[in-house]
Design a protein around this motif. Structure first.
Motif, PDB file in Angstrom:
ATOM      1  N   MET A   1       0.846  -1.193   0.000  1.00 31.01           N
ATOM      2  CA  MET A   1       0.000   0.000   0.000  1.00 31.01           C
ATOM      3  C   MET A   1       0.881   1.241   0.000  1.00 31.01           C
ATOM      4  N   SER A   2       0.453   2.279  -0.736  1.00 34.39           N
ATOM      5  CA  SER A   2       1.221   3.516  -0.787  1.00 34.39           C
ATOM      6  C   SER A   2       1.165   4.228   0.559  1.00 34.39           C
ATOM      7  N   GLN A   3       2.106   5.115   0.762  1.00 36.06           N
ATOM      8  CA  GLN A   3       2.194   5.837   2.026  1.00 36.06           C
ATOM      9  C   GLN A   3       0.993   6.763   2.205  1.00 36.06           C
ATOM     10  N   HIS A   4       0.477   6.828   3.430  1.00 34.03           N
ATOM     11  CA  HIS A   4      -0.596   7.760   3.750  1.00 34.03           C
ATOM     12  C   HIS A   4      -0.034   9.182   3.780  1.00 34.03           C
ATOM     13  N   ILE A   5      -0.702  10.096   3.084  1.00 35.77           N
ATOM     14  CA  ILE A   5      -0.292  11.500   3.093  1.00 35.77           C
ATOM     15  C   ILE A   5      -1.495  12.341   3.498  1.00 35.77           C
ATOM     16  N   PHE A   6      -1.361  12.985   4.651  1.00 34.86           N
ATOM     17  CA  PHE A   6      -2.394  13.868   5.174  1.00 34.86           C
ATOM     18  C   PHE A   6      -1.999  15.317   4.909  1.00 34.86           C
ATOM     19  N   ARG A   7      -2.952  16.236   5.107  1.00 35.31           N
ATOM     20  CA  ARG A   7      -2.623  17.657   4.978  1.00 35.31           C
ATOM     21  C   ARG A   7      -3.445  18.466   5.977  1.00 35.31           C
ATOM     22  N   PHE A   8      -2.846  19.555   6.422  1.00 34.36           N
ATOM     23  CA  PHE A   8      -3.552  20.542   7.223  1.00 34.36           C
ATOM     24  C   PHE A   8      -3.488  21.830   6.423  1.00 34.36           C
ATOM     25  N   ALA A   9      -4.658  22.430   6.122  1.00 37.13           N
ATOM     26  CA  ALA A   9      -4.705  23.540   5.159  1.00 37.13           C
ATOM     27  C   ALA A   9      -5.443  24.750   5.716  1.00 37.13           C
ATOM     28  N   PRO A  10      -4.803  25.505   6.611  1.00 37.49           N
ATOM     29  CA  PRO A  10      -5.450  26.691   7.190  1.00 37.49           C
ATOM     30  C   PRO A  10      -5.338  27.913   6.273  1.00 37.49           C
ATOM     31  N   SER A  11      -6.185  28.902   6.539  1.00 39.92           N
ATOM     32  CA  SER A  11      -6.134  30.179   5.827  1.00 39.92           C
ATOM     33  C   SER A  11      -5.623  31.257   6.778  1.00 39.92           C
ATOM     34  N   PRO A  12      -4.596  32.014   6.398  1.00 41.68           N
ATOM     35  CA  PRO A  12      -4.077  33.077   7.265  1.00 41.68           C
ATOM     36  C   PRO A  12      -4.895  34.364   7.141  1.00 41.68           C
ATOM     37  N   ASN A  13      -6.200  34.255   7.385  1.00 39.01           N
ATOM     38  CA  ASN A  13      -7.086  35.427   7.332  1.00 39.01           C
ATOM     39  C   ASN A  13      -7.590  35.799   8.728  1.00 39.01           C
ATOM     40  N   GLY A  14      -6.911  35.296   9.729  1.00 38.84           N
ATOM     41  CA  GLY A  14      -7.244  35.527  11.131  1.00 38.84           C
ATOM     42  C   GLY A  14      -6.419  34.552  11.948  1.00 38.84           C
ATOM     43  N   HIS A  15      -6.478  34.664  13.261  1.00 39.94           N
ATOM     44  CA  HIS A  15      -5.691  33.781  14.113  1.00 39.94           C
ATOM     45  C   HIS A  15      -6.359  32.419  14.260  1.00 39.94           C
ATOM     46  N   LEU A  16      -5.557  31.361  14.245  1.00 41.85           N
ATOM     47  CA  LEU A  16      -6.069  30.009  14.414  1.00 41.85           C
ATOM     48  C   LEU A  16      -6.725  29.870  15.787  1.00 41.85           C
ATOM     49  N   HIS A  17      -7.809  29.073  15.844  1.00 44.56           N
ATOM     50  CA  HIS A  17      -8.515  28.882  17.112  1.00 44.56           C
ATOM     51  C   HIS A  17      -8.458  27.411  17.530  1.00 44.56           C
ATOM     52  N   LEU A  18      -9.179  27.095  18.593  1.00 49.72           N
ATOM     53  CA  LEU A  18      -9.142  25.736  19.142  1.00 49.72           C
ATOM     54  C   LEU A  18      -9.586  24.685  18.140  1.00 49.72           C
ATOM     55  N   GLY A  19     -10.511  25.030  17.265  1.00 44.89           N
ATOM     56  CA  GLY A  19     -10.935  24.080  16.239  1.00 44.89           C
ATOM     57  C   GLY A  19      -9.808  23.725  15.295  1.00 44.89           C
ATOM     58  N   HIS A  20      -8.994  24.733  14.949  1.00 49.38           N
ATOM     59  CA  HIS A  20      -7.827  24.461  14.102  1.00 49.38           C
ATOM     60  C   HIS A  20      -6.816  23.590  14.850  1.00 49.38           C
ATOM     61  N   ALA A  21      -6.654  23.856  16.151  1.00 46.55           N
ATOM     62  CA  ALA A  21      -5.720  23.044  16.940  1.00 46.55           C
ATOM     63  C   ALA A  21      -6.139  21.584  16.922  1.00 46.55           C
ATOM     64  N   LEU A  22      -7.439  21.328  17.085  1.00 53.64           N
ATOM     65  CA  LEU A  22      -7.930  19.953  17.052  1.00 53.64           C
ATOM     66  C   LEU A  22      -7.632  19.306  15.708  1.00 53.64           C
ATOM     67  N   SER A  23      -7.945  20.009  14.620  1.00 54.29           N
ATOM     68  CA  SER A  23      -7.739  19.445  13.286  1.00 54.29           C
ATOM     69  C   SER A  23      -6.256  19.196  13.014  1.00 54.29           C
ATOM     70  N   ALA A  24      -5.408  20.159  13.387  1.00 59.24           N
ATOM     71  CA  ALA A  24      -3.964  20.012  13.164  1.00 59.24           C
ATOM     72  C   ALA A  24      -3.410  18.826  13.937  1.00 59.24           C
ATOM     73  N   LEU A  25      -3.772  18.709  15.200  1.00 60.63           N
ATOM     74  CA  LEU A  25      -3.225  17.636  16.033  1.00 60.63           C
ATOM     75  C   LEU A  25      -3.782  16.272  15.644  1.00 60.63           C
ATOM     76  N   LEU A  26      -5.046  16.218  15.231  1.00 64.57           N
ATOM     77  CA  LEU A  26      -5.595  14.938  14.765  1.00 64.57           C
ATOM     78  C   LEU A  26      -4.887  14.493  13.489  1.00 64.57           C
ATOM     79  N   ASN A  27      -4.613  15.422  12.588  1.00 59.15           N
ATOM     80  CA  ASN A  27      -3.881  15.075  11.370  1.00 59.15           C
ATOM     81  C   ASN A  27      -2.481  14.588  11.699  1.00 59.15           C
TER      82      ASN A  27
END
Length: 294
Positions: A1-27
């Protein structure tokens, strides 16, 4: 099986919040658990709201979270040619048309339609489906706008797109965290018609989220898209575009959301939940993880 490749893709249009932290850390956790990689992508199409200062703050927050960042980082602002090429392919198929109705005109049309108790169809996010210019504008007004410098959106002819694809569409859905990460993906039936004629670009914006995200995922070789539950239904639109453009189909994983006290998902305007303000107030990394259930 090929290697798993995940991504975290935020937008720098404001400061990251707790929801972004959850998504980043889960990824990040999923990439480690599945012996894969995690890429960071900067979704900075909006060159007015996305600024170098906010991007710098974003990477400072990601560094504090311990998120690894592989170079080079893909920035959407440097990929306009790729989105333009994808849009032109769809135009060559006869599946893209200019739409001149403004948001106010759409709201007015829907309000008039519903004033006697009828219900205008809405997409899974609650926005009214596009009624078509001819439902509101007469031919003279349409001709005037198309001949002038009037703003417009480029929309996908969803009915034509589905006729071209033929048959039903589905996507692969797998678990977002914990033991469920290792469960086999299941097929989920897609319902792209529920979205109507989605926007692919605008006169002053070369691409929409829907178009850019499928192009970027393919360019980066993303095998696993782990994102918030609020984007679950949008996967139907992404599968249509992948089929039309001949792009690979990743496995999708949709995680729980961090909600505010009002029960709504967090916004970048909520300073009290921004990673930057919380860490400046003395919150530790361990305390943040506990707050988001990790």
């Amino acid at each position: 099986m090929s290697q798993h490749i995940f991504r975290f893709a935020p937008s720098p249009n404001g400061h990251l919040h707790l929801g972004h932290a959850l998504s980043a850390l889960l990824n990040a956790r999923a990439a480690v658990a599945l012996q894969g990689r995690l890429l960071v992508r900067v979704e900075d199409i909006d060159q007015t709201r996305c600024t170098p200062k906010l991007e710098r703050h974003m990477f400072e927050d990601l560094a504090w979270l311990g998120l690894p960042v592989d170079e080079p980082v893909l920035r959407q602002s440097e990929a306009f040619a790729h989105y333009r090429a994808a849009l032109e392919r769809l135009q060559d198929m006869g599946l893209v048309y200019p739409a001149y109705l403004t948001r106010a005109e759409i709201r007015g049309f829907v309000a008039d339609y519903e004033q006697d108790g009828a219900t205008w169809p809405r997409d899974p996010d609650g926005a009214p489906l596009y009624p078509g210019d001819a439902a509101v504008l007469d031919k003279a007004e349409l001709d005037s706008r198309s001949a002038s410098d009037a703003p417009f959106a480029l929309r996908l002819d969803m009915k034509g797109a589905l006729e071209r694809i033929g048959g039903s569409l589905s996507w692969q859905e797998a678990g977002p965290e914990g033991p469920a990460l290792f469960n086999p993906a299941v097929r989920v039936a897609a319902d792209p018609a529920a979205w109507g004629d989605v926007v692919l670009a605008r006169k002053d914006t070369p691409t929409s989220y829907h178009l850019s995200v499928v192009v970027d995922d393919a360019r980066q070789g993303i095998t696993d898209v782990l994102r918030g539950q609020d984007l679950y239904h949008a996967t139907s639109v992404h599968r249509v575009l992948q089929e039309l453009l001949g792009l690979p189909e990743p496995v999708y994983r949709h995680h729980r959301l961090i909600l505010g006290e009002d029960g709504r998902k967090l916004s970048k305007s909520n300073r009290d939940t921004s990673i930057r303000s919380l860490r400046q107030s003395g919150m530790t990394h361990a305390e943040l993880r506990r707050r988001i259930g990790l």
